[in-house]
Motif scaffolding. Structure first.
Motif, PDB file in Angstrom:
ATOM      1  N   VAL A 370      -0.522  -1.114  -5.491  1.00 37.72           N
ATOM      2  CA  VAL A 370      -1.901  -0.967  -5.964  1.00 37.72           C
ATOM      3  C   VAL A 370      -1.973  -1.003  -7.475  1.00 37.72           C
ATOM      4  O   VAL A 370      -1.013  -0.650  -8.151  1.00 37.72           O
ATOM      5  N   GLY A 371      -3.112  -1.414  -7.981  1.00 32.53           N
ATOM      6  CA  GLY A 371      -3.415  -1.215  -9.398  1.00 32.53           C
ATOM      7  C   GLY A 371      -3.426  -2.482 -10.216  1.00 32.53           C
ATOM      8  O   GLY A 371      -4.033  -2.530 -11.274  1.00 32.53           O
ATOM      9  N   GLU A 372      -2.736  -3.502  -9.783  1.00 31.40           N
ATOM     10  CA  GLU A 372      -2.656  -4.748 -10.555  1.00 31.40           C
ATOM     11  C   GLU A 372      -2.086  -5.820  -9.629  1.00 31.40           C
ATOM     12  O   GLU A 372      -1.487  -5.499  -8.603  1.00 31.40           O
ATOM     13  N   PRO A 373      -2.240  -7.061 -10.028  1.00 32.78           N
ATOM     14  CA  PRO A 373      -1.659  -8.116  -9.198  1.00 32.78           C
ATOM     15  C   PRO A 373      -0.141  -7.970  -9.158  1.00 32.78           C
ATOM     16  O   PRO A 373       0.472  -7.605 -10.161  1.00 32.78           O
ATOM     17  N   ILE A 374       0.439  -8.198  -8.002  1.00 34.29           N
ATOM     18  CA  ILE A 374       1.900  -8.164  -7.922  1.00 34.29           C
ATOM     19  C   ILE A 374       2.414  -9.599  -7.950  1.00 34.29           C
ATOM     20  O   ILE A 374       1.956 -10.455  -7.188  1.00 34.29           O
ATOM     21  N   VAL A 394       1.738  -3.712   2.052  1.00 35.26           N
ATOM     22  CA  VAL A 394       0.284  -3.784   1.926  1.00 35.26           C
ATOM     23  C   VAL A 394      -0.085  -3.817   0.446  1.00 35.26           C
ATOM     24  O   VAL A 394       0.148  -2.875  -0.286  1.00 35.26           O
ATOM     25  N   ASP A 395      -0.593  -4.976   0.023  1.00 32.96           N
ATOM     26  CA  ASP A 395      -1.038  -5.171  -1.361  1.00 32.96           C
ATOM     27  C   ASP A 395      -2.518  -4.815  -1.352  1.00 32.96           C
ATOM     28  O   ASP A 395      -3.356  -5.587  -0.893  1.00 32.96           O
ATOM     29  N   THR A 396      -2.832  -3.596  -1.827  1.00 30.45           N
ATOM     30  CA  THR A 396      -4.179  -3.041  -1.647  1.00 30.45           C
ATOM     31  C   THR A 396      -5.019  -3.242  -2.897  1.00 30.45           C
ATOM     32  O   THR A 396      -4.686  -2.732  -3.952  1.00 30.45           O
ATOM     33  N   TRP A 397      -6.109  -3.966  -2.759  1.00 26.64           N
ATOM     34  CA  TRP A 397      -7.001  -4.155  -3.902  1.00 26.64           C
ATOM     35  C   TRP A 397      -8.187  -3.213  -3.802  1.00 26.64           C
ATOM     36  O   TRP A 397      -8.850  -3.157  -2.761  1.00 26.64           O
ATOM     37  N   TRP A 398      -8.417  -2.503  -4.855  1.00 24.47           N
ATOM     38  CA  TRP A 398      -9.614  -1.640  -4.956  1.00 24.47           C
ATOM     39  C   TRP A 398      -9.763  -1.135  -6.374  1.00 24.47           C
ATOM     40  O   TRP A 398      -9.025  -1.570  -7.255  1.00 24.47           O
ATOM     41  N   GLN A 399     -10.723  -0.251  -6.597  1.00 24.85           N
ATOM     42  CA  GLN A 399     -11.052   0.213  -7.950  1.00 24.85           C
ATOM     43  C   GLN A 399     -11.509   1.667  -7.915  1.00 24.85           C
ATOM     44  O   GLN A 399     -11.906   2.161  -6.858  1.00 24.85           O
ATOM     45  N   THR A 400     -11.501   2.294  -9.097  1.00 24.78           N
ATOM     46  CA  THR A 400     -12.030   3.662  -9.203  1.00 24.78           C
ATOM     47  C   THR A 400     -13.424   3.713  -8.564  1.00 24.78           C
ATOM     48  O   THR A 400     -13.755   4.645  -7.839  1.00 24.78           O
ATOM     49  N   GLU A 401     -14.221   2.698  -8.837  1.00 23.99           N
ATOM     50  CA  GLU A 401     -15.603   2.673  -8.372  1.00 23.99           C
ATOM     51  C   GLU A 401     -15.712   2.496  -6.861  1.00 23.99           C
ATOM     52  O   GLU A 401     -16.719   2.880  -6.268  1.00 23.99           O
ATOM     53  N   GLY A 484     -15.866  -7.236 -11.600  1.00 22.78           N
ATOM     54  CA  GLY A 484     -15.169  -7.503 -12.864  1.00 22.78           C
ATOM     55  C   GLY A 484     -13.866  -8.254 -12.671  1.00 22.78           C
ATOM     56  O   GLY A 484     -13.177  -8.555 -13.639  1.00 22.78           O
ATOM     57  N   ASP A 485     -13.532  -8.569 -11.421  1.00 25.09           N
ATOM     58  CA  ASP A 485     -12.284  -9.297 -11.149  1.00 25.09           C
ATOM     59  C   ASP A 485     -12.544 -10.756 -10.785  1.00 25.09           C
ATOM     60  O   ASP A 485     -13.545 -11.074 -10.141  1.00 25.09           O
ATOM     61  N   GLY A 486     -11.600 -11.603 -11.188  1.00 25.76           N
ATOM     62  CA  GLY A 486     -11.592 -12.976 -10.722  1.00 25.76           C
ATOM     63  C   GLY A 486     -10.772 -13.046  -9.440  1.00 25.76           C
ATOM     64  O   GLY A 486      -9.875 -12.230  -9.223  1.00 25.76           O
ATOM     65  N   GLY A 499      -7.185 -11.016 -11.563  1.00 30.24           N
ATOM     66  CA  GLY A 499      -7.237 -10.141 -12.740  1.00 30.24           C
ATOM     67  C   GLY A 499      -8.642 -10.054 -13.309  1.00 30.24           C
ATOM     68  O   GLY A 499      -9.566 -10.730 -12.844  1.00 30.24           O
ATOM     69  N   ARG A 500      -8.802  -9.230 -14.322  1.00 19.75           N
ATOM     70  CA  ARG A 500     -10.120  -8.941 -14.868  1.00 19.75           C
ATOM     71  C   ARG A 500     -10.694 -10.156 -15.600  1.00 19.75           C
ATOM     72  O   ARG A 500      -9.977 -10.880 -16.280  1.00 19.75           O
ATOM     73  N   VAL A 501     -12.001 -10.316 -15.457  1.00 17.43           N
ATOM     74  CA  VAL A 501     -12.670 -11.388 -16.185  1.00 17.43           C
ATOM     75  C   VAL A 501     -13.550 -10.809 -17.296  1.00 17.43           C
ATOM     76  O   VAL A 501     -14.246 -11.528 -17.978  1.00 17.43           O
ATOM     77  N   HIS A 510      -2.894   0.609 -15.483  1.00 12.39           N
ATOM     78  CA  HIS A 510      -3.947   1.458 -16.049  1.00 12.39           C
ATOM     79  C   HIS A 510      -5.007   0.600 -16.705  1.00 12.39           C
ATOM     80  O   HIS A 510      -4.699  -0.314 -17.450  1.00 12.39           O
ATOM     81  N   ARG A 511      -6.248   0.942 -16.439  1.00 13.01           N
ATOM     82  CA  ARG A 511      -7.346   0.182 -17.025  1.00 13.01           C
ATOM     83  C   ARG A 511      -7.617   0.619 -18.442  1.00 13.01           C
ATOM     84  O   ARG A 511      -7.708   1.799 -18.706  1.00 13.01           O
ATOM     85  N   MET A 512      -7.764  -0.331 -19.311  1.00 14.82           N
ATOM     86  CA  MET A 512      -7.987  -0.038 -20.711  1.00 14.82           C
ATOM     87  C   MET A 512      -9.095  -0.957 -21.208  1.00 14.82           C
ATOM     88  O   MET A 512      -9.012  -2.171 -21.026  1.00 14.82           O
TER      89      MET A 512
HETATM   90  C1  WTA Z   1      -6.861  -4.135 -10.550  1.00 13.71           C
HETATM   91  C2  WTA Z   1      -7.041   1.266  -9.145  1.00 13.71           C
HETATM   92  C3  WTA Z   1      -4.657  -7.069  -8.100  1.00 13.71           C
HETATM   93  C4  WTA Z   1      -8.165  -4.897 -10.531  1.00 13.71           C
HETATM   94  C5  WTA Z   1      -7.086   1.492  -7.638  1.00 13.71           C
HETATM   95  C6  WTA Z   1      -9.192  -3.801 -10.421  1.00 13.71           C
HETATM   96  C7  WTA Z   1      -5.592  -5.024  -8.580  1.00 13.71           C
HETATM   97  C8  WTA Z   1      -8.584  -2.698 -11.237  1.00 13.71           C
HETATM   98  C9  WTA Z   1      -5.119  -4.495  -7.361  1.00 13.71           C
HETATM   99  C10 WTA Z   1      -9.040  -1.343 -10.820  1.00 13.71           C
HETATM  100  C11 WTA Z   1      -4.361  -5.378  -6.516  1.00 13.71           C
HETATM  101  C12 WTA Z   1      -6.228  -2.959  -8.408  1.00 13.71           C
HETATM  102  N1  WTA Z   1      -4.162  -6.641  -6.932  1.00 13.71           N
HETATM  103  N2  WTA Z   1      -5.356  -6.299  -8.935  1.00 13.71           N
HETATM  104  N3  WTA Z   1      -3.846  -4.977  -5.367  1.00 13.71           N
HETATM  105  N4  WTA Z   1      -5.536  -3.219  -7.284  1.00 13.71           N
HETATM  106  N5  WTA Z   1      -6.259  -4.037  -9.203  1.00 13.71           N
HETATM  107  O1  WTA Z   1     -10.043   1.464 -11.333  1.00 13.71           O
HETATM  108  O2  WTA Z   1      -8.297  -5.614 -11.729  1.00 13.71           O
HETATM  109  O3  WTA Z   1      -7.662   1.964 -12.001  1.00 13.71           O
HETATM  110  O4  WTA Z   1     -10.455  -4.181 -10.894  1.00 13.71           O
HETATM  111  O5  WTA Z   1      -8.309   1.391  -9.662  1.00 13.71           O
HETATM  112  O6  WTA Z   1      -7.176  -2.837 -11.034  1.00 13.71           O
HETATM  113  O7  WTA Z   1      -8.323  -0.330 -11.478  1.00 13.71           O
HETATM  114  P1  WTA Z   1      -8.602   1.188 -11.180  1.00 13.71           P
END
Ligand code: WTA
Length: 634
Positions: A370-374, A394-401, A484-486, A499-501, A510-512
């Motif tokens: 989680v957290g970024e593209p692998i 499991v490559d999990t995509w999600w966000q704080t929101e 905010g992601d492409g 990744g972020r657009v 970590h988001r910055m």
């Molecule tokens: C990125 C973390 C690619 C994405 C849970 C997103 C990912 C931001 C993935 C959110 C993934 C999170 N593959 N990118 N599996 N998971 N991201 O809010 O850009 O700290 O918008 O939440 O991390 O980061 P946040």
């Protein structure tokens, strides 16, 4: 009864149901829980306003759903296994009963200290069991917790305390991180010089270092708990009452207080936890995130505990005493599901295979990221060397929101593809749009990722700023939540996050916000202006590259001295996670005739790509670009 998906056809079936009749689908998932009063309306929403309400009229307490609802069957089962920083030290295991007693007691402590439903409590703590106890105690009495990652500076902590107007801060004396001990309480003291709202501070002793305790304001955790009753009746909350605030970075310099509410977040985190990780009775689940980030909130604490899981929390870092620490923990506690960030995988991969090869990892069934593209290389290393070719990733995509996972394989069910988050979970309706907001239908398309229908775990507002909530997420593409992601959808309909657009960079997961870092750099007395961009970094995913224009620079100036002091400045203003990896001092920034910085060009230069800058006809002074290129090559 909520369904646990077991097969791929089961997934398609559930997905279909969730799209055809979302209300009925989520109502069914909610039935497993204990509601003091059932809701009157499952979903009421409008993405234009925006307004999102799930389980409206429902009454509940999330801790009653962790404890009272499950105690009958889980009394003596471990809820939390705590692995300390130092492997030589004793850990702690808290059963559901023991954790419950501590949560109720601390809930009473909060009440006795004038914390009431709706009050905000800031938590600035290391990964110790008291962090979980404190957050659940807040939820028990209906106070809103705002956890601030303990790596943030006193300035960043103060900003967050002030924005939330927190009445109480819960902290520790210090924190252990690998062989280092870092201060916590003194950072709080510094922050509180600016915060009028805080009445009290409760401090858990961890490192035993000398700290100052302010008479009448600061209290030791152990002393304040002494003799306090463990009898506590949960506060009855509305489904839409806020559960917590969590600050995250965006494209402006001010962090955003993402608000999550009670009922929907409960249903969603639990549903996604059980289905994505395929947690079975008796399994030991280990997520290596810090609870200061959303992954820790949703998938160390709420999701697992609501699902009756045993959740392992780790105080330390992956590389101490050596790069085999995660695998030692897996071996020692017979971990079945392991969830971490790609940056950790890349860092461990770079240390060599000897740290993983001799470990007994046969308990592992599922691996997660989680957290970024692998990247594919890291995916394969994780799959082959950690999972020994038998554990699904499991490559999990999600966000704080989003509150919980939105796009991900379900372990062992969804066929995986390296670097693809694969398919949306039931209830999630992703769409891809072009820059004008037109939906790109069908497969083999690429664009910006939006979600067109609400899900129960999504954020409801930004604390104190609903206008900004609308502006940030619902105004770019009318009627859609913009992530905010492409993203790319391939020929199989699988999603790959690109990744972020926007002006957000992802450093070690970590988001910055680039504006946040620029502001910190601009505080330096020598800096006139700056521009920050991300660039590809082998371990961190993205590194931070800053271009700074400074005054009074000539041949005799020590640029290295300025660079070091800028780095220290950013450290103090935000924290070490925001410290630029590279700083280039330049005499000007490439700007358009209307004065806008052309970041596109800086991004290319930062990544060492000098080939094609695209359309540069709007550049005010092409000479600036040439100078920056020359300097960056030095
Ligand atoms: C990125 C973390 C690619 C994405 C849970 C997103 C990912 C931001 C993935 C959110 C993934 C999170 N593959 N990118 N599996 N998971 N991201 O809010 O850009 O700290 O918008 O939440 O991390 O980061 P946040």
């Amino acid at each position: 009864m909520a369904v646990k998906i077991k097969t791929l056809s089961g997934y398609f079936h559930e997905y279909q149901k969730s799209i055809v009749n979302p209300e009925q689908f989520w109502q069914q998932q909610a039935e497993d829980f204990f509601w003091r009063k059932k809701c009157d309306c499952v979903l009421d929403w409008d993405f234009e306003e925006p307004r999102i309400e799930w389980f409206k009229g429902g009454k509940l307490n999330i801790t009653e759903n962790i404890f009272e609802r499950q105690l009958f069957t889980r009394k003596n089962q471990a809820a939390i296994i705590w692995e300390p920083n130092n492997p030589e030290d004793d850990g702690v295991t808290l059963t559901y009963t023991q954790l419950f007693e501590k949560v109720k007691q601390f809930a009473n402590v909060l009440l006795q200290n004038n914390i009431k439903k709706g009050d905000r409590v800031a938590l600035y703590m290391p990964m110790i069991p008291e962090l979980v106890i404190a957050m659940l105690a807040c939820a028990r009495i209906g106070a809103i917790h705002s956890i601030v990652f303990a790596g943030f500076s006193s300035n960043a902590l103060a900003d967050r305390i002030i924005d939330a107007q927190a009445k109480l801060v819960i902290a520790s004396d210090g924190a252990f991180r690998g062989k280092k001990s870092i201060p916590i309480k003194s950072v709080v003291d510094e922050a509180l010089k600016k915060c009028d709202s805080v009445e009290k501070v409760i401090v858990k002793k961890r490192t035993g270092e000398a700290i100052q305790m302010k008479e009448g304001r600061d209290f030791w955790w152990d002393e304040i708990c002494e003799g306090v009753s463990t009898e506590n009746e949960a506060e009855v909350m509305d489904a839409e009452d806020p559960l917590f605030i969590l600050y995250t970075s965006g494209s402006t310099d001010k962090p955003k207080g993402v608000v999550h509410t009670t009922g929907g977040y409960m249903v969603y985190t639990s549903y996604t936890f059980r289905n994505v990780f395929q947690y079975s009775e008796g399994d030991v689940y280990f997520c290596s995130a810090d609870i200061g980030w959303v992954t820790g909130h949703s998938y160390i604490v709420y999701g697992p505990l609501l699902s009756g899981a045993t959740s392992l929390m780790f105080e330390g870092i992956p590389t101490w005493p050596d790069a085999g620490r995660f695998w030692d923990i897996v071996e020692k506690h017979k971990v079945n599901q392991f969830y971490t960030a790609p940056t950790a995988i890349r860092a461990l991969m770079a240390e060599g295979n000897q740290f993983v090869e001799n470990k007994v990892l046969k308990s592992l069934k599922v691996l997660g990221t989680v957290g970024e593209p692998i990247n594919e290389e890291a995916w394969h290393w994780y799959h082959d060397h950690v999972g020994k070719n038998r554990c699904p990733i499991v490559d999990t995509w999600w966000q704080t929101e989003t509150g919980g996972i939105l796009i991900s394989p379900m372990a062992g069910i969804t066929p995986t593809k390296p670097s693809y988050a694969t398919l949306p979970l039931p209830g999630i309706q992703p769409i891809i749009v072009d820059p004008e907001g037109n939906e790109l239908k069908g497969n083999s398309v690429e664009g910006n990722l939006c979600i067109k229908f609400p899900w129960p775990g999504m954020t409801r507002t930004l604390y104190g700023d609903h206008k900004r909530f609308r502006q940030t997420y619902f105004s770019t593409y009318n009627g859609y939540y913009f992530t905010g992601d492409g993203v790319k959808r391939d020929e199989d309909g699988y999603y790959r996050i690109l990744g972020r657009v926007d002006d957000v960079i992802n450093v070690s997961g970590h988001r910055m916000g680039t504006a946040e870092v620029e502001n910190a750099i601009n505080e330096h007395p020598r800096v006139v202006e700056s521009a920050v961009v991300g660039y590809p970094h082998d371990i961190k995913g993205q590194g931070i590259f800053a271009f700074a224009v400074c005054n009074d620079v000539d041949e005799s100036t020590s640029l290295e001295g300025i660079i070091q002091s800028i780095k220290i400045g950013v450290n103090n203003i935000i924290g070490p996670i925001a410290r630029p990896d590279k700083i280039l001092i330049v005499s000007d920034l490439p700007k358009t005739r209307s004065g806008k910085i052309m970041r596109r060009i800086l991004r290319k230069i930062a990544s060492g790509d000098y080939s094609n800058f695209g359309d540069t006809s709007t550049l005010l002074d092409p000479g600036v670009v040439e100078e920056i290129i020359e300097k960056s090559k030095l």
